[in-house]
Design a protein around this motif. Structure first.
Motif, PDB file in Angstrom:
ATOM      1  N   ALA A  63       0.835  -1.202   0.000  1.00 36.14           N
ATOM      2  CA  ALA A  63       0.000   0.000   0.000  1.00 36.14           C
ATOM      3  C   ALA A  63       0.867   1.250   0.000  1.00 36.14           C
ATOM      4  O   ALA A  63       1.884   1.321   0.693  1.00 36.14           O
ATOM      5  CB  ALA A  63      -0.920   0.004   1.217  1.00 36.14           C
ATOM      6  N   ARG A  64       0.465   2.252  -0.797  1.00 37.08           N
ATOM      7  CA  ARG A  64       1.201   3.504  -0.903  1.00 37.08           C
ATOM      8  C   ARG A  64       0.876   4.438   0.257  1.00 37.08           C
ATOM      9  O   ARG A  64      -0.209   4.399   0.844  1.00 37.08           O
ATOM     10  CB  ARG A  64       0.825   4.248  -2.195  1.00 37.08           C
ATOM     11  CG  ARG A  64       0.946   3.455  -3.489  1.00 37.08           C
ATOM     12  CD  ARG A  64       2.394   3.307  -3.925  1.00 37.08           C
ATOM     13  NE  ARG A  64       3.006   2.109  -3.344  1.00 37.08           N
ATOM     14  CZ  ARG A  64       4.258   1.745  -3.539  1.00 37.08           C
ATOM     15  NH1 ARG A  64       5.054   2.495  -4.274  1.00 37.08           N
ATOM     16  NH2 ARG A  64       4.734   0.650  -2.996  1.00 37.08           N
ATOM     17  N   LEU A  65       1.834   5.311   0.572  1.00 38.20           N
ATOM     18  CA  LEU A  65       1.532   6.426   1.465  1.00 38.20           C
ATOM     19  C   LEU A  65       0.558   7.370   0.772  1.00 38.20           C
ATOM     20  O   LEU A  65       0.572   7.511  -0.452  1.00 38.20           O
ATOM     21  CB  LEU A  65       2.812   7.190   1.816  1.00 38.20           C
ATOM     22  CG  LEU A  65       3.767   6.533   2.809  1.00 38.20           C
ATOM     23  CD1 LEU A  65       5.090   7.296   2.839  1.00 38.20           C
ATOM     24  CD2 LEU A  65       3.149   6.487   4.204  1.00 38.20           C
ATOM     25  N   THR A  66      -0.283   8.027   1.558  1.00 41.66           N
ATOM     26  CA  THR A  66      -1.256   8.967   1.010  1.00 41.66           C
ATOM     27  C   THR A  66      -0.977  10.366   1.545  1.00 41.66           C
ATOM     28  O   THR A  66      -0.193  10.553   2.484  1.00 41.66           O
ATOM     29  CB  THR A  66      -2.687   8.554   1.388  1.00 41.66           C
ATOM     30  OG1 THR A  66      -2.856   8.704   2.815  1.00 41.66           O
ATOM     31  CG2 THR A  66      -2.959   7.103   1.001  1.00 41.66           C
ATOM     32  N   ALA A 179       0.577  -0.467   7.908  1.00 43.27           N
ATOM     33  CA  ALA A 179      -0.040  -1.106   6.750  1.00 43.27           C
ATOM     34  C   ALA A 179       0.538  -0.593   5.439  1.00 43.27           C
ATOM     35  O   ALA A 179       0.320  -1.187   4.386  1.00 43.27           O
ATOM     36  CB  ALA A 179      -1.554  -0.876   6.762  1.00 43.27           C
ATOM     37  N   ARG A 180       1.252   0.529   5.485  1.00 42.60           N
ATOM     38  CA  ARG A 180       1.847   1.105   4.279  1.00 42.60           C
ATOM     39  C   ARG A 180       3.143   0.382   3.918  1.00 42.60           C
ATOM     40  O   ARG A 180       3.714  -0.367   4.720  1.00 42.60           O
ATOM     41  CB  ARG A 180       2.139   2.592   4.475  1.00 42.60           C
ATOM     42  CG  ARG A 180       0.972   3.409   4.978  1.00 42.60           C
ATOM     43  CD  ARG A 180      -0.194   3.373   4.040  1.00 42.60           C
ATOM     44  NE  ARG A 180      -1.231   4.321   4.422  1.00 42.60           N
ATOM     45  CZ  ARG A 180      -2.509   4.207   4.083  1.00 42.60           C
ATOM     46  NH1 ARG A 180      -2.908   3.165   3.370  1.00 42.60           N
ATOM     47  NH2 ARG A 180      -3.388   5.119   4.461  1.00 42.60           N
ATOM     48  N   HIS A 303      -3.780  -2.906   2.411  1.00 36.91           N
ATOM     49  CA  HIS A 303      -2.490  -3.343   2.924  1.00 36.91           C
ATOM     50  C   HIS A 303      -2.080  -4.611   2.186  1.00 36.91           C
ATOM     51  O   HIS A 303      -2.892  -5.239   1.495  1.00 36.91           O
ATOM     52  CB  HIS A 303      -2.561  -3.626   4.427  1.00 36.91           C
ATOM     53  CG  HIS A 303      -3.481  -4.753   4.794  1.00 36.91           C
ATOM     54  ND1 HIS A 303      -3.043  -6.044   4.954  1.00 36.91           N
ATOM     55  CD2 HIS A 303      -4.823  -4.784   5.003  1.00 36.91           C
ATOM     56  CE1 HIS A 303      -4.073  -6.830   5.254  1.00 36.91           C
ATOM     57  NE2 HIS A 303      -5.163  -6.086   5.295  1.00 36.91           N
ATOM     58  N   ALA A 304      -0.824  -4.989   2.307  1.00 32.62           N
ATOM     59  CA  ALA A 304      -0.346  -6.229   1.704  1.00 32.62           C
ATOM     60  C   ALA A 304      -0.973  -7.416   2.430  1.00 32.62           C
ATOM     61  O   ALA A 304      -0.994  -7.451   3.657  1.00 32.62           O
ATOM     62  CB  ALA A 304       1.177  -6.300   1.771  1.00 32.62           C
ATOM     63  N   SER A 325      -1.489  -6.075  -2.717  1.00 34.20           N
ATOM     64  CA  SER A 325      -2.133  -4.975  -2.006  1.00 34.20           C
ATOM     65  C   SER A 325      -3.188  -4.310  -2.879  1.00 34.20           C
ATOM     66  O   SER A 325      -2.958  -4.048  -4.066  1.00 34.20           O
ATOM     67  CB  SER A 325      -1.079  -3.936  -1.580  1.00 34.20           C
ATOM     68  OG  SER A 325      -1.686  -2.838  -0.932  1.00 34.20           O
ATOM     69  N   HIS A 326      -4.335  -4.060  -2.299  1.00 24.44           N
ATOM     70  CA  HIS A 326      -5.404  -3.281  -2.926  1.00 24.44           C
ATOM     71  C   HIS A 326      -6.426  -2.975  -1.846  1.00 24.44           C
ATOM     72  O   HIS A 326      -6.402  -3.574  -0.764  1.00 24.44           O
ATOM     73  CB  HIS A 326      -6.059  -4.066  -4.076  1.00 24.44           C
ATOM     74  CG  HIS A 326      -6.708  -5.352  -3.644  1.00 24.44           C
ATOM     75  ND1 HIS A 326      -8.000  -5.433  -3.195  1.00 24.44           N
ATOM     76  CD2 HIS A 326      -6.206  -6.614  -3.550  1.00 24.44           C
ATOM     77  CE1 HIS A 326      -8.281  -6.680  -2.869  1.00 24.44           C
ATOM     78  NE2 HIS A 326      -7.206  -7.422  -3.064  1.00 24.44           N
TER      79      HIS A 326
END
Length: 349
Positions: A63-66, A179-180, A303-304, A325-326
């Motif tokens: 998961a990417r940082l936002t 989770a990132r 998260h992965a 991740s999605h």
């Protein structure tokens, strides 16, 4: 399905992080001698940034940082990549590598208390006993150093304690980013820390370390701060902030052992007794088994993850074979199985 010992994986991540960070403390003391503390901190986190860059994974895997994560990341950088290491480096210059390493045990205490207050993480008798063993072991080790305390050593000790408080807050803040992609967190925090500390070092006219020491600090930062932080974040993902911090409390003993191996005096019965207590505390965490009937409320997050763990039953057109991740949704479910306070088990007791 879920493992019978869910704490084992997280505990091993935390233990590996502790080994790397603990070994770095006496090295920082030697490599940073004579250099400005802000320059030393900048070089350590420049090395950590390299690890973050080299371990980045595609968005399909982590998961990417936002944008919403940026304020938290900036605060982590301020307390964890700037204030904490600067206090540690200054404190190391005033006290021995053994005693400074051992004082870092208190980082776990700050983190565990904040995890309880901020996230409501469950602390059963085993966890409390493990934390007391680890803290007691650190206290025994520190007792052996009190005879050498002078005014500057006392100030150095206070600076190291300040670093543990800063890192305790940093650890608690990072729990929400576990989770990132840990590489993104390491890279972002490190770059922000480098900008802050290098800017302050230049503004204050601090002396940079010599070339050989600078390279050593970069390497130490890469392994002892970058790779260690990555493992620490993975441990938090697996079994929460409090347990990660308590296992990570083994790091001071590692630092003390390395300092002794590098020639510092101080081996004694207190060191052996403290080591045994800390080892017992780590083993308590690794063998933790906590199970009861619990309810999962509806939850949507990213998260992965893999499938077949009892918590990810959503469908795919083509089921990925590896961790992916999605954004996905968890429907409400009630079941019983061994668990720890990971991303899906933050329920109160």
């Amino acid at each position: 399905m879920t493992p019978a010992r869910p704490a084992l994986r997280g505990g091993l991540f935390a233990l590996a992080a502790a080994l790397l960070f603990g070994a770095s403390t006496p090295l920082v003391q030697r490599l940073g001698a004579g250099a400005g503390s802000f320059w030393v901190a900048a070089l350590l986190y420049a090395g950590a940034a390299v690890i973050g860059l080299l371990t980045l994974r595609p968005a399909a895997r982590e998961a990417r940082l936002t944008a919403a994560d940026m304020p938290r990341l900036a605060l982590m950088a301020a307390v964890g990549a700037a204030l904490g290491p600067v206090l540690l480096v200054w404190g190391l210059a005033q006290t021995s590598g053994v005693s400074a390493s051992l004082l870092l045990t208190l980082e776990a205490v700050f983190t565990v208390l904040l995890a309880r207050v901020l996230y409501g993480e469950q602390m059963d008798r085993r966890v409390v006993a493990a934390m007391l063993l680890l803290t007691g072991g650190g206290a025994l080790l520190v007792l052996d150093q009190t005879h050498a305390a002078g005014d500057m050593r006392a100030l150095g000790a206070l600076a190291v304690l300040g670093a543990t408080a800063a890192w305790g807050l940093d650890n608690s803040l990072s729990r929400a980013l576990s989770a990132r992609d840990p590489a993104q967190v390491v890279l972002g925090k490190s770059l922000l820390g480098v900008l802050a500390t290098a800017g302050l070092a230049a503004a204050l006219g601090q002396a940079p370390p010599r070339a050989a020491a600078a390279l050593g600090l970069l390497a130490t930062g890469a392994i002892g701060y970058g790779l260690s932080l990555r493992l620490y974040l993975l441990a938090q993902r697996e079994f929460g902030a409090a347990r990660t911090a308590s296992v990570f409390a083994f790091a001071p003993f590692i630092g003390a052992a390395v300092a002794l191996a590098l020639g510092e005096r101080g081996a004694s019965v207190w060191l052996a007794a403290g080591a045994l207590l800390m080892l017992a505390g780590v083993l308590l965490h690794l063998m933790e088994r906590h199970a009861h009937a619990h309810v999962h409320e509806a939850l949507e997050h990213e998260h992965a993850h893999t499938h077949g763990d009892g918590h990810h039953s959503h469908s795919h057109d083509s089921l990925p074979a590896a961790a992916h991740s999605h954004r996905h949704r968890h429907e409400p479910i009630a079941h019983s199985h061994p668990h720890v306070p990971d991303l899906h088990h933050l329920h109160r007791h």
